[in-house]
Design a protein around this motif. Structure first.
Motif, PDB file in Angstrom:
ATOM      1  N   SER A  43       0.860  -1.174  -0.015  1.00 41.62           N
ATOM      2  CA  SER A  43       0.024   0.065  -0.136  1.00 41.62           C
ATOM      3  C   SER A  43       0.847   1.250   0.004  1.00 41.62           C
ATOM      4  O   SER A  43       2.076   1.260   0.323  1.00 41.62           O
ATOM      5  CB  SER A  43      -0.681   0.044   1.238  1.00 41.62           C
ATOM      6  N   PRO A  44       0.282   2.370  -0.353  1.00 37.46           N
ATOM      7  CA  PRO A  44       1.267   3.703  -0.417  1.00 37.46           C
ATOM      8  C   PRO A  44       1.492   3.979   1.060  1.00 37.46           C
ATOM      9  O   PRO A  44       2.663   4.645   1.291  1.00 37.46           O
ATOM     10  CB  PRO A  44       0.302   4.916  -0.754  1.00 37.46           C
ATOM     11  N   HIS A  45       0.813   3.736   2.092  1.00 37.19           N
ATOM     12  CA  HIS A  45       1.138   4.038   3.358  1.00 37.19           C
ATOM     13  C   HIS A  45       2.546   3.120   3.912  1.00 37.19           C
ATOM     14  O   HIS A  45       3.196   3.652   4.738  1.00 37.19           O
ATOM     15  CB  HIS A  45       0.020   3.473   4.399  1.00 37.19           C
ATOM     16  N   ALA A  46       2.489   1.939   3.474  1.00 35.81           N
ATOM     17  CA  ALA A  46       3.895   1.322   3.769  1.00 35.81           C
ATOM     18  C   ALA A  46       5.174   1.865   3.258  1.00 35.81           C
ATOM     19  O   ALA A  46       5.997   1.806   3.551  1.00 35.81           O
ATOM     20  CB  ALA A  46       3.638  -0.255   3.221  1.00 35.81           C
ATOM     21  N   SER A  47       4.870   2.248   1.909  1.00 33.52           N
ATOM     22  CA  SER A  47       5.991   2.982   1.160  1.00 33.52           C
ATOM     23  C   SER A  47       6.296   4.148   2.045  1.00 33.52           C
ATOM     24  O   SER A  47       7.631   4.583   2.223  1.00 33.52           O
ATOM     25  CB  SER A  47       5.621   3.275  -0.287  1.00 33.52           C
ATOM     26  N   ALA A  48       5.528   5.117   2.528  1.00 34.65           N
ATOM     27  CA  ALA A  48       5.722   6.203   3.381  1.00 34.65           C
ATOM     28  C   ALA A  48       6.497   5.831   4.515  1.00 34.65           C
ATOM     29  O   ALA A  48       7.379   6.491   4.969  1.00 34.65           O
ATOM     30  CB  ALA A  48       4.576   7.161   3.426  1.00 34.65           C
ATOM     31  N   LEU A  50       8.241   2.876   5.234  1.00 37.45           N
ATOM     32  CA  LEU A  50       9.683   2.275   5.007  1.00 37.45           C
ATOM     33  C   LEU A  50      10.668   3.071   4.247  1.00 37.45           C
ATOM     34  O   LEU A  50      11.736   2.848   4.556  1.00 37.45           O
ATOM     35  CB  LEU A  50       9.328   0.953   4.126  1.00 37.45           C
ATOM     36  N   SER A  51      10.130   4.101   3.695  1.00 38.79           N
ATOM     37  CA  SER A  51      11.282   4.845   2.764  1.00 38.79           C
ATOM     38  C   SER A  51      12.338   5.645   3.744  1.00 38.79           C
ATOM     39  O   SER A  51      13.557   5.602   3.667  1.00 38.79           O
ATOM     40  CB  SER A  51      10.534   5.925   1.954  1.00 38.79           C
ATOM     41  N   PRO A  52      11.861   6.153   4.936  1.00 36.98           N
ATOM     42  CA  PRO A  52      12.885   6.832   5.758  1.00 36.98           C
ATOM     43  C   PRO A  52      13.630   5.753   6.364  1.00 36.98           C
ATOM     44  O   PRO A  52      14.983   5.882   6.710  1.00 36.98           O
ATOM     45  CB  PRO A  52      12.135   7.517   6.617  1.00 36.98           C
ATOM     46  N   ILE A  53      13.411   4.426   6.454  1.00 40.33           N
ATOM     47  CA  ILE A  53      14.233   3.454   7.120  1.00 40.33           C
ATOM     48  C   ILE A  53      15.064   2.720   6.101  1.00 40.33           C
ATOM     49  O   ILE A  53      16.075   2.478   6.390  1.00 40.33           O
ATOM     50  CB  ILE A  53      13.158   2.353   7.905  1.00 40.33           C
ATOM     51  N   ARG A  57      16.108   1.084  -0.868  1.00 34.78           N
ATOM     52  CA  ARG A  57      15.571  -0.644  -0.733  1.00 34.78           C
ATOM     53  C   ARG A  57      14.378  -0.897  -0.140  1.00 34.78           C
ATOM     54  O   ARG A  57      14.248  -1.773   0.278  1.00 34.78           O
ATOM     55  CB  ARG A  57      16.914  -1.115   0.080  1.00 34.78           C
ATOM     56  N   SER A  58      13.679   0.169  -0.034  1.00 36.41           N
ATOM     57  CA  SER A  58      12.249  -0.023   0.350  1.00 36.41           C
ATOM     58  C   SER A  58      11.432  -0.947  -0.552  1.00 36.41           C
ATOM     59  O   SER A  58      10.667  -1.691   0.036  1.00 36.41           O
ATOM     60  CB  SER A  58      11.607   1.396   0.744  1.00 36.41           C
ATOM     61  N   ASP A  59      11.521  -0.887  -1.652  1.00 37.80           N
ATOM     62  CA  ASP A  59      10.890  -1.839  -2.370  1.00 37.80           C
ATOM     63  C   ASP A  59      11.244  -3.095  -2.301  1.00 37.80           C
ATOM     64  O   ASP A  59      10.440  -4.009  -2.274  1.00 37.80           O
ATOM     65  CB  ASP A  59      11.035  -1.388  -4.020  1.00 37.80           C
ATOM     66  N   ALA A  60      12.598  -3.503  -2.037  1.00 33.22           N
ATOM     67  CA  ALA A  60      12.907  -4.804  -1.863  1.00 33.22           C
ATOM     68  C   ALA A  60      12.379  -5.128  -0.563  1.00 33.22           C
ATOM     69  O   ALA A  60      11.960  -6.366  -0.229  1.00 33.22           O
ATOM     70  CB  ALA A  60      14.352  -4.987  -1.806  1.00 33.22           C
TER      71      ALA A  60
END
Length: 91
Positions: A43-48, A50-53, A57-60
């Motif tokens: 979901s878009p929320h997960a991307s938001a 995980l991106s800072p962490i 590599r957030s897509d992986a």
């Protein structure tokens, strides 16, 4: 193109096809689509989140998360000893 290069290209295409299939099944099985498993990794929320962490590599990380969610549901419903396990393909 040498024979070895041709094999590498074929292997890359096969790996790409496997990852695309896993991504599609993972997406379709998530809570917002078919609710086969209760994750929202794609979901878009997960991307938001995980991106800072994970940064680039957030897509992986999202793909790994949805594969793990699917694996757990699959194993709990079908069992670990089933010879027809589709989530655990050995590469």
């Amino acid at each position: 193109m040498t024979e070895n290069e041709g094999r590498l290209v074929a292997a890359d295409a096969t790996l790409s096809d496997i990852l695309t299939l896993r991504l599609c099944v993972g997406y379709l099985g998530e809570k917002e689509q078919s609710d086969w498993w209760a994750s929202l990794w794609l979901s878009p929320h997960a991307s938001a989140f995980l991106s800072p962490i994970y940064g680039s590599r957030s897509d992986a990380a999202r793909l790994s998360g949805v594969i793990e969610s699917a694996r757990r549901v699959h194993d709990s419903r079908i069992g670990m000893a089933c010879p027809h396990r589709v989530i655990h393909m050995e590469c």
